[in-house]
Write an enzyme that holds these catalytic residues in place. Sequence first.
Site, PDB file in Angstrom:
ATOM      1  N   CYS A  87      97.298 -22.430   3.270  1.00 41.76           N
ATOM      2  CA  CYS A  87      98.544 -22.386   2.505  1.00 41.76           C
ATOM      3  C   CYS A  87      98.951 -23.761   1.987  1.00 41.76           C
ATOM      4  O   CYS A  87      98.946 -24.736   2.705  1.00 41.76           O
ATOM      5  CB  CYS A  87      99.664 -21.813   3.372  1.00 41.76           C
ATOM      6  SG  CYS A  87      99.932 -22.705   4.902  1.00 41.76           S
ATOM      7  N   ARG A 227      99.223 -13.777  21.917  1.00 37.50           N
ATOM      8  CA  ARG A 227     100.012 -12.628  21.454  1.00 37.50           C
ATOM      9  C   ARG A 227     100.157 -11.637  22.602  1.00 37.50           C
ATOM     10  O   ARG A 227      99.156 -11.149  23.128  1.00 37.50           O
ATOM     11  CB  ARG A 227      99.339 -11.923  20.287  1.00 37.50           C
ATOM     12  CG  ARG A 227      99.014 -12.801  19.094  1.00 37.50           C
ATOM     13  CD  ARG A 227      98.271 -12.030  18.048  1.00 37.50           C
ATOM     14  NE  ARG A 227      97.878 -12.865  16.924  1.00 37.50           N
ATOM     15  CZ  ARG A 227      97.199 -12.407  15.866  1.00 37.50           C
ATOM     16  NH1 ARG A 227      96.848 -11.133  15.817  1.00 37.50           N
ATOM     17  NH2 ARG A 227      96.875 -13.227  14.877  1.00 37.50           N
TER      18      ARG A 227
END
Length: 264
Positions: A87, A227
Amino acid sequence: MLKKGCPDEYPINLVVNGFEIAVFQLTNQDLVDWAYGYLYSEGLIDSANDVEAVEFNEGTGTIQVSLNNSFDPEQMFSKKKHYTAGCGRGVTFFSMTDVKNFKKVSSREKYSLSYLLKKRSEFAQNTPLYLETGGMHGACIIHEDGIITVREDIGRHNAVDKIIGYALRKRLQPERLVLLTTGRVSYEMLSKAAKFGFAVIGSRTAATKQAVQLARFLNIEVVGYLRGKMATVYTSSGRVYDDVTGTTVTSKSIERGEVLTIFN
């Protein structure tokens, strides 16, 4: 869950000792921390003491930095540029060879996977810009006492620079901190963490092969896919132990270049 708004990004011009470095796309928040972190990550300063003043002019979108040390722009820009992956494709002036010359990290701190998973969950609940827009990256440090400090930005590199800048300004000891990030740990992300001296890096997502190789060389523990009750340990420095499944994290499989993935 419906998000209420779009993530913001602003063109911010960084000027150091009167010399324009570049225009960066940033989230207009914690920009002083970002300036310190970016300048440190790119080797323009060695400590917070090198910075005399930082002023942000919101009207012109300019950060003016005055340094106490001698800043030679020609020497800086004579280095080869390395465009970062992902990004907002940024630029770093450190090659992988440069990063290998960083000081190897030394720390006796140890952390359990359950602790890192708990802190990752706490981190996720303390990212207001992401919760508002769904389009932000975050970086977080876990302090010795378990308290966390979070910084957010449109770019994963910027978020890490912000949290490094915060730690630098507060004169924190990096070997006693843990760095968590929402973004992929690529070699340039690893280099930022390594230069500051973090001994443990955790991410919600993956680490690249190059980052893992550098982490092993520099004695840094990297844990990815934090996670729920899942984690992938990419390294074997002995600072992270598995109290989730009972599997030994410093296994020979990791030393052979494989990784240990924990599910529970």
